[in-house]
Design a protein around this motif. Structure first.
Motif, PDB file in Angstrom:
ATOM      1  N   VAL A 359      21.141  48.842  32.369  1.00 20.96           N
ATOM      2  CA  VAL A 359      21.773  48.049  31.310  1.00 20.96           C
ATOM      3  C   VAL A 359      22.977  48.796  30.737  1.00 20.96           C
ATOM      4  N   GLY A 360      22.818  50.106  30.512  1.00 18.86           N
ATOM      5  CA  GLY A 360      23.920  50.903  29.982  1.00 18.86           C
ATOM      6  C   GLY A 360      25.129  50.915  30.898  1.00 18.86           C
ATOM      7  N   LEU A 361      24.894  51.034  32.192  1.00 13.96           N
ATOM      8  CA  LEU A 361      26.013  51.023  33.150  1.00 13.96           C
ATOM      9  C   LEU A 361      26.729  49.679  33.154  1.00 13.96           C
ATOM     10  N   CYS A 362      25.962  48.609  33.071  1.00 15.61           N
ATOM     11  CA  CYS A 362      26.580  47.280  33.015  1.00 15.61           C
ATOM     12  C   CYS A 362      27.458  47.144  31.774  1.00 15.61           C
ATOM     13  N   LEU A 363      26.998  47.674  30.641  1.00 16.80           N
ATOM     14  CA  LEU A 363      27.788  47.616  29.411  1.00 16.80           C
ATOM     15  C   LEU A 363      29.059  48.451  29.526  1.00 16.80           C
ATOM     16  N   ILE A 364      28.971  49.611  30.179  1.00 16.55           N
ATOM     17  CA  ILE A 364      30.156  50.454  30.377  1.00 16.55           C
ATOM     18  C   ILE A 364      31.157  49.759  31.293  1.00 16.55           C
ATOM     19  N   ALA A 365      30.662  49.162  32.378  1.00 15.20           N
ATOM     20  CA  ALA A 365      31.551  48.444  33.303  1.00 15.20           C
ATOM     21  C   ALA A 365      32.228  47.267  32.602  1.00 15.20           C
ATOM     22  N   LEU A 366      31.469  46.550  31.781  1.00 15.97           N
ATOM     23  CA  LEU A 366      32.027  45.413  31.048  1.00 15.97           C
ATOM     24  C   LEU A 366      33.084  45.878  30.051  1.00 15.97           C
ATOM     25  N   ALA A 367      32.821  47.010  29.369  1.00 12.33           N
ATOM     26  CA  ALA A 367      33.796  47.550  28.427  1.00 12.33           C
ATOM     27  C   ALA A 367      35.075  47.970  29.142  1.00 12.33           C
ATOM     28  N   ALA A 368      34.935  48.591  30.317  1.00 11.59           N
ATOM     29  CA  ALA A 368      36.114  48.994  31.083  1.00 11.59           C
ATOM     30  C   ALA A 368      36.918  47.779  31.524  1.00 11.59           C
ATOM     31  N   TRP A 369      36.245  46.730  31.943  1.00 14.59           N
ATOM     32  CA  TRP A 369      36.913  45.508  32.413  1.00 14.59           C
ATOM     33  C   TRP A 369      37.676  44.827  31.279  1.00 14.59           C
ATOM     34  N   ARG A 370      37.064  44.790  30.089  1.00 15.54           N
ATOM     35  CA  ARG A 370      37.670  44.072  28.970  1.00 15.54           C
ATOM     36  C   ARG A 370      38.702  44.903  28.219  1.00 15.54           C
ATOM     37  N   SER A 371      38.453  46.202  28.058  1.00 18.12           N
ATOM     38  CA  SER A 371      39.245  47.001  27.123  1.00 18.12           C
ATOM     39  C   SER A 371      40.371  47.800  27.761  1.00 18.12           C
ATOM     40  N   TRP A 372      40.368  47.945  29.062  1.00 16.95           N
ATOM     41  CA  TRP A 372      41.384  48.784  29.712  1.00 16.95           C
ATOM     42  C   TRP A 372      42.779  48.254  29.393  1.00 16.95           C
ATOM     43  N   PRO A 373      43.752  49.111  29.026  1.00 14.03           N
ATOM     44  CA  PRO A 373      43.730  50.578  29.025  1.00 14.03           C
ATOM     45  C   PRO A 373      43.450  51.183  27.654  1.00 14.03           C
ATOM     46  N   ASP A 374      42.605  50.551  26.859  1.00 16.69           N
ATOM     47  CA  ASP A 374      42.262  51.070  25.530  1.00 16.69           C
ATOM     48  C   ASP A 374      40.790  51.460  25.465  1.00 16.69           C
ATOM     49  N   LEU A 375      40.294  52.004  26.557  1.00 12.51           N
ATOM     50  CA  LEU A 375      38.887  52.402  26.631  1.00 12.51           C
ATOM     51  C   LEU A 375      38.708  53.758  25.957  1.00 12.51           C
ATOM     52  N   GLY A 376      37.874  53.821  24.946  1.00  6.73           N
ATOM     53  CA  GLY A 376      37.640  55.063  24.222  1.00  6.73           C
ATOM     54  C   GLY A 376      36.216  55.156  23.748  1.00  6.73           C
ATOM     55  N   VAL A 377      35.978  56.039  22.779  1.00  2.00           N
ATOM     56  CA  VAL A 377      34.617  56.303  22.334  1.00  2.00           C
ATOM     57  C   VAL A 377      33.962  55.064  21.719  1.00  2.00           C
ATOM     58  N   VAL A 378      34.740  54.247  20.987  1.00  4.49           N
ATOM     59  CA  VAL A 378      34.164  53.056  20.359  1.00  4.49           C
ATOM     60  C   VAL A 378      33.737  52.043  21.414  1.00  4.49           C
ATOM     61  N   GLU A 379      34.611  51.802  22.397  1.00  2.00           N
ATOM     62  CA  GLU A 379      34.313  50.823  23.442  1.00  2.00           C
ATOM     63  C   GLU A 379      33.161  51.285  24.331  1.00  2.00           C
ATOM     64  N   LEU A 380      33.072  52.609  24.563  1.00  2.00           N
ATOM     65  CA  LEU A 380      32.029  53.144  25.437  1.00  2.00           C
ATOM     66  C   LEU A 380      30.695  53.345  24.715  1.00  2.00           C
ATOM     67  N   LEU A 381      30.718  53.329  23.387  1.00  2.00           N
ATOM     68  CA  LEU A 381      29.537  53.733  22.616  1.00  2.00           C
ATOM     69  C   LEU A 381      28.266  52.962  22.983  1.00  2.00           C
ATOM     70  N   PRO A 382      28.265  51.613  22.986  1.00  5.75           N
ATOM     71  CA  PRO A 382      26.991  50.922  23.289  1.00  5.75           C
ATOM     72  C   PRO A 382      26.438  51.279  24.672  1.00  5.75           C
ATOM     73  N   GLY A 383      27.288  51.218  25.691  1.00  6.82           N
ATOM     74  CA  GLY A 383      26.819  51.513  27.043  1.00  6.82           C
ATOM     75  C   GLY A 383      26.405  52.958  27.215  1.00  6.82           C
ATOM     76  N   ALA A 384      27.196  53.895  26.657  1.00  7.78           N
ATOM     77  CA  ALA A 384      26.873  55.315  26.790  1.00  7.78           C
ATOM     78  C   ALA A 384      25.556  55.639  26.093  1.00  7.78           C
ATOM     79  N   ALA A 385      25.321  55.025  24.927  1.00  9.64           N
ATOM     80  CA  ALA A 385      24.087  55.289  24.190  1.00  9.64           C
ATOM     81  C   ALA A 385      22.863  54.779  24.952  1.00  9.64           C
ATOM     82  N   VAL A 386      22.953  53.554  25.462  1.00 12.27           N
ATOM     83  CA  VAL A 386      21.820  52.984  26.209  1.00 12.27           C
ATOM     84  C   VAL A 386      21.581  53.762  27.500  1.00 12.27           C
ATOM     85  N   ALA A 387      22.664  54.092  28.218  1.00 12.39           N
ATOM     86  CA  ALA A 387      22.517  54.863  29.455  1.00 12.39           C
ATOM     87  C   ALA A 387      21.931  56.241  29.175  1.00 12.39           C
TER      88      ALA A 387
END
Length: 476
Positions: A359-387
């Motif tokens: 689930v965490g990896l899916c959230l990180i991939a989704l954040a990268a798809w939506r937020s690039w090129p503004d991917l940072g700690v806030v965007e990665l936080l949910p996926g990184a925490a769950v992973a």
């Protein structure tokens, strides 16, 4: 003789096994953290090293690969030497050598000098790390051992994430103008502290029936691992020359020769470097099979996210490192709950961890798809925490499972086999997922390359989760 002329016999109580106290456990866990931190600490420092030493990409990969390959190749031998000469002695010697080679890395005047120092640092790590698990196995028992093994697993996972964060902070701090060199020099005072504590608090243990070093097995294992890891780690940067394909073709032959030599030695009553009979332990065999895809995905993700954030988004070393801070914090907090969860739910905790990581990896991939090129700690936080929570429910438990049935007399060999498997998989992860990402980036762009690599890692997590269903339900 007594006064009455009768003989008296003194009956001696059996010697109590050495005990590992709280300070000793802290010390050996410090020794476990150092090699793993140094495998990952250079990820965010590589761009700065390249600019300062005018190093090509291929040489920079050797800074990482030289350490990882030397470390993986010599781990089992380090465990055997600890069984033979004393684990405390090897721990002290390995830690001292680690400090000296860290100093050599920090003072390296050229890129190739740094590569040589990193190879030596990997060898020192291989002498130190197997003694940690072997000492825990031999100097603890019961609930205390379970707690110590849980803390070891938590330390291992946290070190891999924290190494990348620490590397970014140290490079940016530029302490006394040292720049990237501080990522190595910081080890020196830590090692001095560790040596002082180890002399006071770590008991000496060794195998009751030590065996001489298995020279043919050692050579064949080294050849097999080098044949696999050298081309995987250097092939892409070197353009996949002929030697890489020859080396990969040699790997199955060397591995088969190693197995045959070890099996023959085992049948003749000798103690080979890696006894095939060790793999008759169901917990060890199934745990090792699981730790391979887990470690490949873990190290590959850490390398790829560092490159994507620095090269793709232009982030500095601090924000690139801190982007993974939520993963580290949640990993540590969750791993502390691991022993209680295992006592209640058994090894199904690992299955739950795999699902959470997916689930965490899916959230990180989704954040990268939506937020690039503004991917940072806030965007990665949910996926990184769950992973991070999912990883914390897997790695510490797997380490306990792998070593749960290994007898104390073979503690060094068992811990060496486990650490070698993990380290080789870490190196393969950087090589394979890193190569996939760097090969896709020029034609597909950084965002699509990152998302594709994350989905490939997700397939590995699915495999790990499926394999977890075959684990023994309880840990002895």
């Amino acid at each position: 003789m007594t006064e009455t002329g009768t003989l008296t016999t003194t009956v001696r109580a059996p010697t109590a096994p050495p005990a590992l106290g709280g300070l000793g456990l802290f010390t050996v866990l410090l020794g476990a953290a150092l090699p793993l931190i140094d495998f990952f600490i250079v990820n965010v420092a590589l761009p700065t090293i390249g600019r300062d030493l005018n190093a090509s990409e291929a040489v920079l990969e050797l800074v990482v690969a030289g350490y990882g390959v030397a470390y993986a190749v010599l781990l089992v031998l380090g465990g055997r030497l600890g069984d033979l000469f004393g684990r405390r002695r090897l721990f002290l010697g390995g830690m001292a050598a680690f400090g000296l080679t860290s100093l050599a890395c920090g003072l390296a005047p050229t890129a190739w000098t740094l590569v040589a120092a990193r190879v030596a640092q990997g060898a020192a790590s291989a002498a130190m790390l197997p003694q940690v698990l072997a000492t825990i196995q031999s100097a603890t028992s019961g609930q205390r051992r379970a707690k110590a093994m849980g803390l070891y697993g938590a330390t291992a996972g946290l070190s891999m994430v924290a190494g990348q964060i620490l590397g970014g902070l140290l490079v940016a701090a530029d302490i006394a103008g040292t720049g990237w060199r501080s990522v190595f020099l910081v080890n020196v005072p830590v090692v001095v502290l560790g040596l002082v504590l180890a002399r006071r608090a770590v008991p000496e243990t060794r195998s009751q029936r030590p065996e001489p070093v298995d020279a043919p097995g050692t050579v064949l294992l080294a050849v097999a691992l080098l044949a696999l890891l050298a081309p995987l780690t250097e092939g892409r940067a070197a353009g996949w020359p002929l030697w890489t394909w020859v080396s990969l073709a040699l790997f199955p032959l060397a591995a088969a020769a190693f197995y045959l030599v070890e099996r023959r030695a085992d049948r003749r009553g000798r103690t080979p470097l890696v006894p095939p009979s060790l793999f008759e332990l169901t917990s060890l065999r199934r745990g090792l099979i699981m730790i391979v895809p887990f470690s490949i995905g873990f190290s590959g993700f850490m390398f790829v996210i560092a490159v994507a954030l620095q090269r793709g988004e232009g982030l500095g070393p601090v924000p690139a490192g801190l982007a993974l801070a939520p993963m580290a914090v949640v990993f540590f907090a969750t791993s502390l709950c691991g022993p209680r969860l295992i006592a209640r739910f058994g090894t199904r905790v690992v299955t739950a961890g795999g699902l959470l990581q997916a689930v965490g990896l899916c959230l990180i991939a989704l954040a990268a798809w939506r937020s690039w090129p503004d991917l940072g700690v806030v965007e990665l936080l949910p996926g990184a925490a769950v992973a991070g929570a999912g990883q914390a429910l897997q790695l510490p438990v797997l380490i306990r499972i792998i070593l749960s049935e290994v007898p104390a007399a073979r503690a060094g060999v068992g811990s060496g086999v486990m650490a070698t498997t993990q380290q080789a998989a870490l190196a393969v992860g950087v090589a394979t997922l890193g190569t996939l990402f760097l090969s896709l980036a020029p034609s597909h762009g950084m965002r699509d390359a990152l998302v594709t690599t994350l989905l490939v890692q997700l397939a590995g997590v699915v495999l790990t989760t499926a394999l977890s269903l075959r684990l023994p339900r309880t840990i002895s």
